[in-house]
Design an enzyme around this catalytic site. Sequence first.
Site, PDB file in Angstrom:
ATOM      1  N   GLN A  46       1.167  -1.220  -0.138  1.00  8.11           N
ATOM      2  CA  GLN A  46       0.378   0.281  -0.113  1.00  8.11           C
ATOM      3  C   GLN A  46       1.120   1.476   0.208  1.00  8.11           C
ATOM      4  OE1 GLN A  46      -3.351   0.014   2.816  1.00  8.11           O
ATOM      5  NE2 GLN A  46      -2.800   2.223   3.558  1.00  8.11           N
ATOM      6  N   GLY A  47       0.824   1.973  -0.855  1.00  6.01           N
ATOM      7  CA  GLY A  47       2.207   3.355  -1.058  1.00  6.01           C
ATOM      8  C   GLY A  47       0.258   4.342  -0.994  1.00  6.01           C
ATOM      9  N   TYR A  48       0.492   4.783  -0.344  1.00  6.55           N
ATOM     10  CA  TYR A  48      -0.237   6.054   1.222  1.00  6.55           C
ATOM     11  C   TYR A  48       0.564   6.835   1.975  1.00  6.55           C
ATOM     12  CZ  TYR A  48      -5.315   4.230   0.210  1.00  6.55           C
ATOM     13  OH  TYR A  48      -5.943   4.210  -0.065  1.00  6.55           O
ATOM     14  N   SER A  49       1.205   6.794   2.964  1.00  9.58           N
ATOM     15  CA  SER A  49       1.940   6.990   3.722  1.00  9.58           C
ATOM     16  C   SER A  49       3.204   7.861   3.065  1.00  9.58           C
ATOM     17  CB  SER A  49       2.848   6.125   4.954  1.00  9.58           C
ATOM     18  OG  SER A  49       1.379   6.929   5.718  1.00  9.58           O
TER      19      SER A  49
ATOM     20  N   GLU B   3     -10.696  -2.224   6.197  1.00  4.69           N
ATOM     21  CA  GLU B   3      -9.164  -1.899   6.921  1.00  4.69           C
ATOM     22  C   GLU B   3      -9.912  -2.521   8.887  1.00  4.69           C
ATOM     23  OE1 GLU B   3      -4.285  -0.800   8.159  1.00  4.69           O
ATOM     24  OE2 GLU B   3      -6.879   0.059   7.590  1.00  4.69           O
TER      25      GLU B   3
ATOM     26  N   SER C  22       4.341  -1.497   4.404  1.00  8.62           N
ATOM     27  CA  SER C  22       4.872  -3.388   4.816  1.00  8.62           C
ATOM     28  C   SER C  22       5.293  -3.292   3.502  1.00  8.62           C
ATOM     29  CB  SER C  22       3.624  -3.175   5.524  1.00  8.62           C
ATOM     30  OG  SER C  22       3.478  -2.510   7.266  1.00  8.62           O
TER      31      SER C  22
ATOM     32  N   SER D 226      -3.981   7.907  13.115  1.00  8.78           N
ATOM     33  CA  SER D 226      -3.946   8.338  13.866  1.00  8.78           C
ATOM     34  C   SER D 226      -4.709   8.463  15.113  1.00  8.78           C
ATOM     35  CB  SER D 226      -3.004   9.364  14.707  1.00  8.78           C
ATOM     36  OG  SER D 226      -3.867  10.673  14.391  1.00  8.78           O
TER      37      SER D 226
END
Length: 409
Positions: A126-129, A249, A165, A372
């Site tokens: 997953q390419g998010y952050s 998720e 990850s 968060s």
Amino acid sequence: MDFSFSAEDEAFRARARTWLAERLDGAGAPFADLCTDVGPTELDPDRRRSWEQELGAGGWIGLGWSEGALTRQVVWAEEYARARGPAPLGIVGEHLLAPTLLRFGSRAQRERFLPPIAAGTEIWCQGYSEPGAGSDLAAVRTGARRETGAADADWLVTGQKTWTSLSQWADWCFVLARTEPGSHRHHGLSLLLLPMDQPDRIEVRPIRQLDGASEFSEVFFDGARAAAADVLGAPGDGWRVAMALLSFERGAGMLGRQIGYAREFEAVLATAVRTGAVGDPVLRERLTRQWADLHALRCNALRTLGTAEPGSAAVAKLLWGGWHQRLGELALAVLGPAGATAPGPHLPGRYPLTADQHRLLFSRADTVYGGSDQVQRNLIAERVLRLPREPRPQPAAAPTNQDPRPDQP
């Protein structure tokens, strides 16, 4: 409320339990070596790929993709946790991308990507952050442009993602990128599907942690290609698709996670009995509260399962993140001073940790990743309780250049 399962679900549970025991339980089981308390990155990646394909061959991947299969997905998640099944390599593809494909993907995309996920032969990340765009995901700066400007041209992706990850083993990545030049915040984003096997255009750098392990990586894109057809949803509609993906998720898999949490709690309780810490009234009260909170979490997850109740995903994430963090602290509290000592000699490049020590350190991230605690509270306050929005800093005004001598004192 009735939280029991049907007779058909219980029959399915028995079949799942038997299948898992044959492969994971006992010295003669072919995949018993994967049932361990070490971190997932310490397991042989080829063995983990073999296990993923074993799950696929058994028909256990994608149980929640069809209508009416939600309870079976829950049953499987619970039994998998009870069997101490290894963290699946395909978790991102199965539980995040696949439901999003079913909701937003084209027929061609579903036919291309779902079968390899179900077979366990293609692994996703997953390419998010990004640096500066973690909890504030709308601040992403990774960009993508058409190679020639034509509508059917490939996308060329340039930028950086972090805390990714599985990226060191992934075959594909879904990337949230800014595809409209000059767009701001939630606007002008697209979710692109791109292959990771682009050695001259994609670099994966594992992030080394304090204990020497690398559970996630930085990923650098330098003109990485994504086919024109591999936009999930419409170009420019990436924020809506990305938010829908995140909601998956915290679905049925959360109930399986709680079975794992229950096993962790039982281990902490056994340690408290062995060390005599259970005789301390303060620690005994903490253990009791931890047990009660876990059961409340399970009931809440069952109550909201499969519903579109506003804010339920944010509430679940807020509750279980804090619960697991408190368990990590409690695990070392019942050990007393022994909890601060290393279990063995220091290894080159590695700092040895017990399972309890690893749990404590990893649980610090539970209230950060996946959104968060502060973000979850804002979502609940603004979108569910309809409270006034938190003041946002305003961008600085552009200079007017009205002063003919702007550089003079």
